[in-house]
Design an enzyme around this catalytic site. Structure first.
Site, PDB file in Angstrom:
ATOM      1  N   LYS A 285       0.945  -1.301   0.184  1.00 61.06           N
ATOM      2  CA  LYS A 285      -0.120   0.043  -0.048  1.00 61.06           C
ATOM      3  C   LYS A 285       0.906   1.273  -0.030  1.00 61.06           C
ATOM      4  O   LYS A 285       2.014   1.285   0.629  1.00 61.06           O
ATOM      5  CB  LYS A 285      -0.932  -0.035   1.265  1.00 61.06           C
ATOM      6  CG  LYS A 285      -2.073  -0.616   1.310  1.00 61.06           C
ATOM      7  CD  LYS A 285      -2.620  -0.656   2.703  1.00 61.06           C
ATOM      8  CE  LYS A 285      -3.815  -1.660   2.575  1.00 61.06           C
ATOM      9  NZ  LYS A 285      -5.051  -1.590   1.787  1.00 61.06           N
ATOM     10  N   ARG A 359     -10.351 -11.426   1.784  1.00 62.71           N
ATOM     11  CA  ARG A 359     -11.281 -12.532   1.139  1.00 62.71           C
ATOM     12  C   ARG A 359     -10.359 -13.870   1.136  1.00 62.71           C
ATOM     13  O   ARG A 359     -11.113 -14.905   0.817  1.00 62.71           O
ATOM     14  CB  ARG A 359     -11.621 -11.990  -0.315  1.00 62.71           C
ATOM     15  CG  ARG A 359     -10.603 -11.994  -1.387  1.00 62.71           C
ATOM     16  CD  ARG A 359     -11.176 -11.222  -2.663  1.00 62.71           C
ATOM     17  NE  ARG A 359     -11.019  -9.693  -2.216  1.00 62.71           N
ATOM     18  CZ  ARG A 359     -11.462  -8.838  -2.799  1.00 62.71           C
ATOM     19  NH1 ARG A 359     -11.971  -9.074  -4.287  1.00 62.71           N
ATOM     20  NH2 ARG A 359     -11.365  -7.392  -2.668  1.00 62.71           N
TER      21      ARG A 359
END
Ligand code: BES
Ligand code: ZN
Ligand code: ZN
Length: 508
Positions: A285, A359
């Site tokens: 990130k 996920r």
């Protein structure tokens, strides 16, 4: 820390330092008039004029504090809280009350009052029973008192400890006293969840969160299990292991089990994303987006805290909490882009971004829930996609499910508790977005489809085969919610109020 107690004495008979008075617009409702008459008789002959002169008219959000002498060396405070016209939707009126309670709690805390009493506002505009009302008030008061000050040297050991009495309206049924106690348990659980989320990644590691879950289990006599990478590999949890791979911290797969004594009761599984810190992994990130990623275990925190409450409230339903807890780090051992992983149910996914890690761990956790517990319902909760805040802002969590009845139940519970959700569409058209050329699925949605909050739910759907299932994306509600005083700064404890009430109402 605040203590919330119920009182069976009439409002004015409570020997306290503070009287919290909820007032409606124009100070004209019957209960407002009675309140003002009492103050006029005992303390201020012209209190209504005083209030009006100082522009307090009971409008929503207004707050006014009047002090009167108490003996020679002390004062009593009257804390007037405006609730407004009370002609809006009941859930809006309840939210106004929560925020009014918070303003009052902030005052009694700031002035170091030892004790205060709050009466029951007129329940009709709030659309709930007195029992529900006192429970919600207790929760709101505890949430209002939460602060993350462990590391503020000047605040250490100086926490205010006052008592707030909730007056039960002169007709104290056992049910009302119990409702206050339940509210206290729920409120305290939200504070635990918030504290775990607020603690930074160097302290709230997977091992530490597992330790906290273990402590909850011990205290409330829940069954606790935990395993790490080795067993996860044996179980074929390719998703869990691939996120865990890059970190020096040991990942922990934790379960908590509450079993009712009621025979043939349904089973609800609550699954929470527990990324102790999300750097994005190899798909690192940018620095600005990494700040705040300590909150990425808020789903797991909500599940663990909820199970602690459930063990105390003992509903007639089995509840399983499942929390995969790992740190998402880049390193020589970390998963790469283009890697292909195989999950517990045999499905495969191509890793397009190691930052879409939630996920991956949830996929295995959903498989695990179905395989070992055969739940009737699975609710998962995750700080899953940054996009959720663009769709919904910060006041509603994203809800995704194809089960309209379940959606309705969750939405109603959200309105009741203030932990609100908004249903997003799960049309099949989105399925194409997570197609991969080389595996069953891609772990990110194609940019042509946008809607990454929704495409993530399509990914997760592949790992639930039998249970009724709903997914909650709380990336927008888990922390830094602006303008809601009782949610403060930092973590909000999202999901605890919602899950507890959902489970309690699910009882047969
Ligand atoms: N933990 C983040 C989601 C998030 C972002 C939560 C901002 C709170 C605030 C999640 O793991 C993530 O990085 N999601 C990606 C998914 C994308 C790569 C498909 C996102 O939302 O950008
Ligand atoms: Zn991520
Ligand atoms: Zn994440």
């Amino acid at each position: 820390m605040i203590s919330i107690l119920s009182t069976q004495k009439k409002f004015w008979e409570n020997a306290v330092d503070g009287y919290i008075l909820t007032m409606t617009d124009n100070l004209e409702s019957a209960s407002d008039l009675v309140t003002l008459q009492t103050i006029e008789k005992e303390y201020f002959p012209h209190v209504k004029n005083v209030l009006k002169k100082h522009l307090f008219t009971g409008k929503k959000g207004q707050l006014f504090v009047l002090s009167a002498p108490k003996g020679k060396n002390d004062i009593i405070q009257f804390i007037f809280v405006g609730l407004g016209k009370q002609d809006g939707e009941p859930h809006v009126e309840r939210e106004i009350l929560r925020r009014g309670i918070c303003s009052a709690v902030q005052i009694i805390k700031k002035h170091g009052l030892e004790s205060a009493v709050i009466g029951l506002p007129y329940a009709k505009p709030l659309g709930i029973s007195d029992a529900e009302l006192v429970k919600q008030m207790a929760i709101a008061a505890i949430m209002s008192d939460y602060e993350f000050s462990t590391f503020k040297s000047d605040k250490k050991d100086k926490r205010w400890a006052g008592k707030l009495f909730i007056e039960l309206g002169g007709k104290p049924a056992k049910e009302l006293i119990q409702a206050v106690e339940e509210g206290v348990v729920i409120g305290q659980a939200t504070s635990h969840a918030r504290n775990w989320s607020d603690l930074p990644g160097n302290i709230m590691t997977p091992t530490e969160l597992a330790r906290q879950a273990h402590a909850v289990a011990k205290e409330s006599k829940l069954k606790y299990t935990e395993f790490g990478r080795e067993k996860a590999l044996e179980l074929g949890m390719g998703g869990f292991c691939c996120v865990d791979a890059g970190s020096d911290q040991d990942g922990k797969f934790v379960t908590l089990e509450y079993k009712t004594t009621t025979k043939n009761a349904p089973t609800i599984a609550l699954v929470g994303k527990g990324i102790s810190f999300d750097t994005g992994g190899i798909s690192l990130k940018p620095s600005n987006s990494m700040t705040g990623m300590k909150f990425d275990m808020s789903g797991a925190a909500a599940v663990i805290a909820t199970l602690g409450v459930i063990a105390k409230l003992k509903p007639k339903v089995n509840v399983i909490g499942i929390t995969p807890i790992v740190e998402n780090m880049p390193s020589g051992k970390a998963a790469r882009q283009d890697d292909i992983v195989t999950f517990m149910n045999g499905k495969t996914a191509e890793i397009k971004s190691t930052d879409a890690e939630g996920r991956l761990i949830l996929a295995d956790a959903l498989c695990y829930a179905e395989k070992f517990y055969k739940p009737d319902v699975i609710l998962d909760i995750a700080t899953l996609t940054g996009a959720c805040q663009y769709s919904l802002g910060h006041f509603y969590s994203g809800l995704m499910t194809r089960d309209t009845k379940l959606a309705e139940q969750i939405a109603q519970t959200g309105l009741l508790t203030g932990d609100k959700v908004w249903l997003l569409p799960m049309d099949d058209d989105f399925k194409e977005a997570i197609r991969s050329d080389v595996a069953d699925l891609s772990n990110t949605g194609s940019s042509a489809y946008s809607g990454s909050t929704v495409t993530a739910s399509h990914f997760l759907e592949n790992f639930v085969s039998k249970a009724r299932w709903a997914h909650l994306d709380v990336a927008n509600t888990a922390c830094e919610v602006p303008g809601v005083n009782y949610l403060g700064k930092g973590a909000t404890g999202v999901g605890v109020r919602l899950f507890v009430e959902f489970v309690m109402r699910f009882s047969v």
